[in-house]
Design an enzyme around this catalytic site. Structure first.
Site, mmCIF file in Angstrom:
data_model
loop_
_atom_site.group_PDB
_atom_site.id
_atom_site.type_symbol
_atom_site.label_atom_id
_atom_site.label_comp_id
_atom_site.label_asym_id
_atom_site.label_seq_id
_atom_site.Cartn_x
_atom_site.Cartn_y
_atom_site.Cartn_z
ATOM 1 N N LYS A 81 -94.445 -10.881 -39.828
ATOM 2 C CA LYS A 81 -94.202 -9.557 -40.404
ATOM 3 C C LYS A 81 -93.497 -9.681 -41.753
ATOM 4 O O LYS A 81 -93.950 -9.122 -42.767
ATOM 5 C CB LYS A 81 -93.353 -8.709 -39.451
ATOM 6 C CG LYS A 81 -93.039 -7.322 -39.996
ATOM 7 C CD LYS A 81 -91.979 -6.632 -39.161
ATOM 8 C CE LYS A 81 -90.602 -7.164 -39.484
ATOM 9 N NZ LYS A 81 -89.509 -6.386 -38.852
ATOM 10 N N ASP B 291 -95.230 -4.104 -38.574
ATOM 11 C CA ASP B 291 -93.913 -3.802 -38.010
ATOM 12 C C ASP B 291 -94.107 -2.829 -36.858
ATOM 13 O O ASP B 291 -95.237 -2.535 -36.445
ATOM 14 C CB ASP B 291 -92.966 -3.266 -39.083
ATOM 15 C CG ASP B 291 -93.378 -1.894 -39.609
ATOM 16 O OD1 ASP B 291 -94.441 -1.366 -39.170
ATOM 17 O OD2 ASP B 291 -92.657 -1.341 -40.448
#
Length: 306
Positions: free
Chosen positions: A202, A220
């Site tokens: 991420k 996310d």
């Protein structure tokens, strides 16, 4: 006359007999040639099986390879069809109309600043991170400065973001690793980034997409949630969602799509009670209403928007 005939006959007879004798070897030679041919044929036959076996083995290998390829092709995930990509483009237009200037909500001026800010943003709001990073980077502008900082002084700066003691250790270790491995610079590849301490896919994709302009999807919690509700990917499988969302769009759109999904998750498609009645994607979303959990009343939904 008769005696002449006998003489003639007698004279002829030995000649015929000689011819018969002379013809005998010819008759005997034919079986020998046949035997030789038979021997040659047997030898060829003896040699043929290995060749046939080799050909059969080669054919079996080809069949096995084709079978494996067929299984692999059947097991491979199918890409999005035309209707899925058209729907994705419609959703992209609707999101762009709702959020015309999507930007990352973490403030940064360099790849290093974004990397550190992203690490600090764990379990805290971006707004809090944006309050401390100007002070942090004014005092420690480089990775070497961060690595050599006084921990007690950095803790004071990072106190508003929570878990400040642990995050001070993380920032200093991250900065030291950058100095040791990359001369203080932030690497530009996914593989190198995810080898850094406390940097996952991420964060790595966030830095690649927003600091370096490299096409990337950073999944996310907001991206995972919205993508799942749009039937674009599983909510809890980061890599699968990353791949599925990327497959729906051209690479040039990956970063804008990523930012739009984050904004939509924060502003409209909330975790507990999404504002479905005020959502521009309601007609395109298979999860509209969220089985009674989403707010469908337009007025009440607008009150939920952020």
């Amino acid at each position: 006359m008769p005696s002449r005939n006998r003489t003639t006959t007698a004279a002829i007879a030995p000649t015929d007999a000689a011819a018969e004798v002379n013809a005998t070897p010819v008759k005997k030679a034919a079986p020998r040639k046949a035997a030789a041919k038979a021997t040659t044929a047997k030898a060829a036959a003896a040699e043929a099986p290995p060749a046939k076996k080799a050909a059969a083995k080669k054919g079996a290998v080809k069949k096995a390879v084709k079978a494996v390829e067929a299984v692999a092709e059947a097991a491979a995930p199918a890409g999005p069809d035309l209707e899925q990509t058209r729907r994705a483009r419609r959703i992209l237009k609707l999101l762009t109309a709702r959020y015309p200037d999507p930007v990352l909500e973490l403030d940064f001026e360099s790849p290093l600043q974004l990397l550190v800010a992203a690490v600090l943003a764990a379990q805290t709001l971006d707004e809090r991170v944006n309050l401390v990073t100007p002070v942090l980077f004014a005092k420690y502008p480089t990775a070497a400065d961060l690595a050599a900082a006084d921990p007690a002084e950095m803790e004071v700066i990072l106190q508003p973001v929570g878990y400040f003691r642990k995050k001070t250790q993380i920032v200093m270790k991250l900065a030291a690793t950058l100095v040791e491995r990359h001369d203080g610079e932030v690497p530009t590849t996914l593989d190198e980034l995810i080898e850094l301490p406390w940097v996952g896919r991420k964060t790595a994709n966030m830095v690649l997409g927003n600091a370096f302009g490299t096409p990337a999807i950073s999944v996310d919690t907001h991206v995972g949630r919205v993508a799942h509700r749009l039937a674009w990917g599983p909510e809890k499988d980061v890599e699968k969602t990353e791949a599925d969302v990327a497959a729906l769009f051209e690479q040039k759109d990956w970063v804008p799509v990523n930012l739009l999904l984050i904004l939509h998750g924060r502003r409209t498609c909330h975790s507990r009670k999404p504002a479905c009645g005020a959502c521009p994607l309601a007609e395109e979303c298979p999860s509209a209403g969220l089985a009674g959990k989403g707010e469908l009343d337009p007025e009440k939904a607008r009150a939920l928007l952020k």
